[in-house]
Scaffold this active site. Sequence first.
Site, PDB file in Angstrom:
ATOM      1  N   ASP A 187      -6.853   1.315   0.881  1.00  0.00           N
ATOM      2  CA  ASP A 187      -7.128   1.684   2.083  1.00  0.00           C
ATOM      3  C   ASP A 187      -8.518   1.449   2.752  1.00  0.00           C
ATOM      4  O   ASP A 187      -9.085   0.997   1.990  1.00  0.00           O
ATOM      5  CB  ASP A 187      -6.536   3.118   2.375  1.00  0.00           C
ATOM      6  CG  ASP A 187      -7.702   4.136   2.002  1.00  0.00           C
ATOM      7  OD1 ASP A 187      -8.530   3.676   1.254  1.00  0.00           O
ATOM      8  OD2 ASP A 187      -7.793   5.143   2.519  1.00  0.00           O
ATOM      9  N   LYS A 229       0.793  -1.290  -0.044  1.00  0.00           N
ATOM     10  CA  LYS A 229       0.140   0.074  -0.122  1.00  0.00           C
ATOM     11  C   LYS A 229       1.020   1.393  -0.074  1.00  0.00           C
ATOM     12  O   LYS A 229       0.539   2.074  -0.755  1.00  0.00           O
ATOM     13  CB  LYS A 229      -0.919  -0.090   1.167  1.00  0.00           C
ATOM     14  CG  LYS A 229      -1.954   1.100   1.263  1.00  0.00           C
ATOM     15  CD  LYS A 229      -2.899   0.852   2.336  1.00  0.00           C
ATOM     16  CE  LYS A 229      -2.645   1.990   3.500  1.00  0.00           C
ATOM     17  NZ  LYS A 229      -3.466   1.784   4.639  1.00  0.00           N
TER      18      LYS A 229
END
Length: 228
Positions: free
Chosen positions: A158, A139
């Site tokens: 997210d 991420k």
Amino acid sequence: MPTKTKAPPTRRSSHETEAERRARVGKIIARLEKAYPDATCALQHTSALELLVATILSAQSTDARVNLVTPALFAKYRAAQDYAGTDPKVLEQEIHSTGFFRNKTKSIIGMAQALIERHGGTVPDTMEQLVRLPGVGRKTANVVLGTWFGKNEGIVVDTHVQRIATLLALTKENDPVKIERDLMTLVPRDKWTWFSHTLIRHGRRVCIARRPKCEICVINRLCPSSRV
Ligand code: SF4
């Protein structure tokens, strides 16, 4: 005799084919592009290193909270060497308000040391090298690659992206890596970074967890979870 209510023409049916889902995603993208033409990363930064540090700090925190902490931090720590040589106790105090400050301190110092040892103190621009840095997962690497280096290597998943992708029935997965894979097959590659930033912005402003504002949502006719 009761009049039959016509279903919204573009909303997903329960038997949506792959081609129909792709077409729906195309329409979702077109509408979101009008609503959020300039969606970008909300973390303030002026270099790849600053963005990397800010992204590590943003875990389990908010971008607004991180943006309160980083101006003083970035004024003091200008290079990887500054983080690598700092006293952990001092850094812990400086980033305390972002939460999980001990782990984040360990990640930032470890990441900075690895940058010096492996990359001459600079932030690398490949997924493979980034995810090998301490405290940097896929991420975080996606944020840096997409936002700073302009490389669409993946989609940042997210909490907002995960929630909205599920509400839009673009994935049935719970694992962010699998969700990312599903989205990468549906969203054109040149839109990956923009798509992440846009869903995050949409999740903060409209599709808010527990109280989505479906009545003002520009994609409500394309969303199977719409309440209107
Ligand atoms: S219609 Fe509602 S649930 Fe669907 S994306 Fe918009 S705000 Fe979220």
